[in-house]
Design an enzyme around this catalytic site. Structure first.
Site, short mmCIF file in Angstrom:
data_model
loop_
_atom_site.label_atom_id
_atom_site.label_comp_id
_atom_site.label_asym_id
_atom_site.label_seq_id
_atom_site.Cartn_x
_atom_site.Cartn_y
_atom_site.Cartn_z
N GLY A 139 8.51 15.27 16.12
CA GLY A 139 8.47 14.73 15.09
C GLY A 139 8.81 13.03 14.66
O GLY A 139 9.15 12.95 14.18
N SER A 140 8.08 12.79 15.90
CA SER A 140 8.74 11.32 15.75
C SER A 140 7.89 10.64 14.94
O SER A 140 7.64 9.69 13.85
CB SER A 140 8.02 10.62 17.63
N ASP A 143 -10.80 19.10 16.33
CA ASP A 143 -10.67 17.77 16.95
C ASP A 143 -11.84 16.87 16.46
O ASP A 143 -12.34 16.32 17.22
CB ASP A 143 -10.25 17.21 17.86
N HIS A 174 -4.58 12.90 16.44
CA HIS A 174 -5.22 13.04 17.52
C HIS A 174 -4.58 11.39 18.85
O HIS A 174 -4.84 10.63 18.49
CB HIS A 174 -6.13 13.51 17.66
#
Ligand code: GAR
Length: 214
Positions: free
Chosen positions: A13-14, A146, A110
């Protein structure tokens, strides 16, 4: 109006932390109202709780199908009046049903310059291809993986001696700056979806370039 954002994670979770920190700014046009993980052991859940944000795990393994998992996810989001979703290292592919329900209201980050290197192992593949610039992309989520309309991109050089880890770290630093910026653009209405493309207002500078090698 301040939008209520849910961040969906699967791991450390950065990027979630960078969104939470950005949203602390008094003029940030969104509130992080919920963090949801499909993995109960995701490190990001504790980090969210430390920041006083409600953090829920909805374990996909507890559901018999993708659809029933997503129905639980959707119900939790609606119960909390969530307006907008940010996927941040959420590693479950979402079905067209869920994506259509949140169409135009769900972003993803992404770790590549899309449309290059969709899918996984983006840094390794960039190194194998010998590209000299690489980066990250924030885009709206559409059913194809994506492939959604691009909201923002950041570019980094690829340098001699780079490994997957050094390159990933360089890209990640940019992710942490790019995601809050992209969310701000959308919530302020300076980036909006029109006919399947993102249209911008007052968000441009045509100056500067990144050349690699320099
Ligand atoms: C980030 O690099 C993000 O771009 C990537 O996972 C990492 C999550 O890190 N996402 C994807 O690969 C999605 N296909 P974080 O949990 O520290 O934010």
């Amino acid at each position: 109006m301040t939008r209520r954002i849910a961040i969906l994670i699967s791991g450390r979770g950065s990027n979630m932390v960078s969104l939470i920190e950005a949203a602390h700014a008094a003029d940030f046009p969104a509130e992080i109202a919920l963090v949801l993980s499909n993995r109960p052991d995701a490190g990001g859940l504790d980090r969210a709780r430390q920041a006083d944000i409600e953090a829920l795990a909805i374990d996909h393994k507890a559901y018999s199908s993708r659809e029933s998992f997503e129905q639980a996810l959707d119900a939790s989001l609606r119960e909390r009046n969530i307006d907008f979703i940010c996927l941040a290292g959420f590693m479950r592919v979402l079905t067209p049903w869920f994506v259509e329900r949140w169409a135009g209201r769900m972003l993803n980050i992404h770790p590549s310059l899309l449309p290059l290197f969709r899918g996984t192992h983006t840094h390794q593949r960039a190194l194998e291809e010998g590209v000299l610039v690489h980066g990250c992309t924030v885009h709206f989520v559409v059913p194809e993986l994506d492939a959604g309309p691009i909201v923002a991109q950041a570019v980094v050089p690829v340098v001699p001696g780079d490994t997957e880890d050094t390159l990933a770290a360089r890209v990640l630093m940019q992710e942490h700056a790019l995601y809050p910026q992209a969310l701000r653009l959308i919530c302020e209405g300076r980036a909006r979806l029109e006919g399947g493309k993102v249209v911008f207002t007052n968000a441009w500078s045509a100056e500067g370039s990144l050349r690699s090698p320099k």
